[in-house]
Design an enzyme around this catalytic site. Structure first.
Site, PDB file in Angstrom:
ATOM      1  N   ASN A  89       0.844  -1.184   0.000  1.00 49.30           N
ATOM      2  CA  ASN A  89       0.000   0.000   0.000  1.00 49.30           C
ATOM      3  C   ASN A  89       0.895   1.255   0.000  1.00 49.30           C
ATOM      4  O   ASN A  89       1.389   1.678   1.039  1.00 49.30           O
ATOM      5  CB  ASN A  89      -0.888  -0.067   1.263  1.00 49.30           C
ATOM      6  CG  ASN A  89      -1.889   1.054   1.309  1.00 49.30           C
ATOM      7  OD1 ASN A  89      -1.657   2.115   0.723  1.00 49.30           O
ATOM      8  ND2 ASN A  89      -2.981   0.825   2.018  1.00 49.30           N
ATOM      9  N   ASP A  97       0.213  -5.773  11.176  1.00 49.00           N
ATOM     10  CA  ASP A  97      -1.019  -6.546  11.009  1.00 49.00           C
ATOM     11  C   ASP A  97      -2.043  -5.986  11.988  1.00 49.00           C
ATOM     12  O   ASP A  97      -1.716  -5.718  13.143  1.00 49.00           O
ATOM     13  CB  ASP A  97      -0.769  -8.035  11.260  1.00 49.00           C
ATOM     14  CG  ASP A  97      -1.900  -8.879  10.693  1.00 49.00           C
ATOM     15  OD1 ASP A  97      -2.349  -8.616   9.561  1.00 49.00           O
ATOM     16  OD2 ASP A  97      -2.377  -9.799  11.388  1.00 49.00           O
TER      17      ASP A  97
HETATM   18  P1  IMP Z   1      -4.528  -4.567   7.924  1.00 45.82           P
HETATM   19  O1  IMP Z   1      -3.739  -5.636   8.607  1.00 45.82           O
HETATM   20  O2  IMP Z   1      -4.131  -3.175   8.327  1.00 45.82           O
HETATM   21  O3  IMP Z   1      -4.562  -4.746   6.429  1.00 45.82           O
HETATM   22  O4  IMP Z   1      -6.062  -4.734   8.439  1.00 45.82           O
HETATM   23  C1  IMP Z   1      -6.785  -5.956   8.218  1.00 45.82           C
HETATM   24  C2  IMP Z   1      -8.285  -5.688   8.266  1.00 45.82           C
HETATM   25  O5  IMP Z   1      -8.678  -5.228   9.571  1.00 45.82           O
HETATM   26  C3  IMP Z   1      -8.782  -4.605   7.305  1.00 45.82           C
HETATM   27  O6  IMP Z   1      -9.058  -5.147   6.030  1.00 45.82           O
HETATM   28  C4  IMP Z   1     -10.061  -4.130   8.003  1.00 45.82           C
HETATM   29  O7  IMP Z   1     -11.130  -5.018   7.733  1.00 45.82           O
HETATM   30  C5  IMP Z   1      -9.705  -4.254   9.483  1.00 45.82           C
HETATM   31  N1  IMP Z   1      -9.149  -2.961   9.970  1.00 45.82           N
HETATM   32  C6  IMP Z   1      -7.865  -2.717  10.349  1.00 45.82           C
HETATM   33  N2  IMP Z   1      -7.707  -1.437  10.726  1.00 45.82           N
HETATM   34  C7  IMP Z   1      -8.912  -0.853  10.579  1.00 45.82           C
HETATM   35  C8  IMP Z   1      -9.389   0.494  10.807  1.00 45.82           C
HETATM   36  O8  IMP Z   1      -8.654   1.421  11.181  1.00 45.82           O
HETATM   37  N3  IMP Z   1     -10.694   0.688  10.543  1.00 45.82           N
HETATM   38  C9  IMP Z   1     -11.533  -0.277  10.104  1.00 45.82           C
HETATM   39  N4  IMP Z   1     -11.146  -1.517   9.874  1.00 45.82           N
HETATM   40  C10 IMP Z   1      -9.837  -1.825  10.102  1.00 45.82           C
END
Ligand code: IMP
Length: 192
Positions: free
Chosen positions: A9, A68
């Site tokens: 990203n 994560d």
């Molecule tokens: P990642 O590990 O940051 O990619 O987050 C994994 C998943 O957790 C995302 O696809 C969201 O579904 C959820 N998530 C993580 N952080 C947030 C946030 O700040 N707001 C809403 N959903 C979140």
């Protein structure tokens, strides 16, 4: 000093670069020409973040960090947790929200938290940083901003959802911002 942020990203990488300043040059997975699908098969955020940072370190021998994140809901025994991105079987944010609201129907305990874990590998050693924001799951979604579960998460001390806050307001209190702050403090202490 150069440091890989094990993320595809570009927006996230630029955001963190802006906070870190010019002493550390961040590189994305794209910048190091890593186009592999990095496995994320752990049962915890710690395992998944570590899996990603170790993957980069072992293949590219570069200092790096990975994050994560996800949502933990007490009444659902910590779900969706590491399955947050595709809880309903789809990556569609609305379908995931619908499933959470359905599983919480009739439940009084709405306590939940967002969590971020960052695994940093520097000089071959791993350092972990955690950020948590406590809150509750609303009975109906509200707000259009943000992403993921933002429309149903109301942080403690507020009566609006993450999706009703400006990006600046959310970034002051979010799990991700708190974990990043700890990482940045650590990096600055290593450089000074
Ligand atoms: P990642 O590990 O940051 O990619 O987050 C994994 C998943 O957790 C995302 O696809 C969201 O579904 C959820 N998530 C993580 N952080 C947030 C946030 O700040 N707001 C809403 N959903 C979140």
């Amino acid at each position: 000093m150069e440091l890989v942020f094990a993320s595809n990203n570009q927006h996230k990488v630029e955001e963190v670069q802006a906070i870190i300043g010019s002493k550390i040059k961040l590189k994305s997975l794209n910048d190091i020409e890593c186009h592999d699908e990095i496995p994320e098969t752990g049962d915890t955020f710690v395992e998944n973040a570590g899996q990603k940072s170790r993957f980069v370190f072992e293949r590219y021998h570069l200092d790096c960090f990975a994050d994560d994140s996800g949502l933990e809901i007490d009444a659902l025994n910590g779900e969706p947790g590491v399955h947050s991105a595709h809880y309903s079987g789809s990556r569609d944010f609305q379908e995931n929200i619908n499933l959470v609201l359905k599983r919480l129907e009739g439940k009084i305990d709405r306590k939940a938290r967002f969590k971020t874990v960052i695994s940093l590998i520097i000089g071959g050693s791993e350092h972990l940083f955690e950020g948590i924001i406590e809150g509750k799951i609303s009975s109906q979604q509200s707000g259009q901003k943000g992403f993921g579960y933002d429309p149903i998460f109301i942080p403690e001390g507020y009566d609006i959802s993450f999706a009703e806050m400006s990006a600046e307001e959310k970034n002051e209190i979010s799990h991700r911002a708190k974990a990043m702050e700890k990482l940045i403090q650590f990096l600055n202490s290593q450089l000074s």
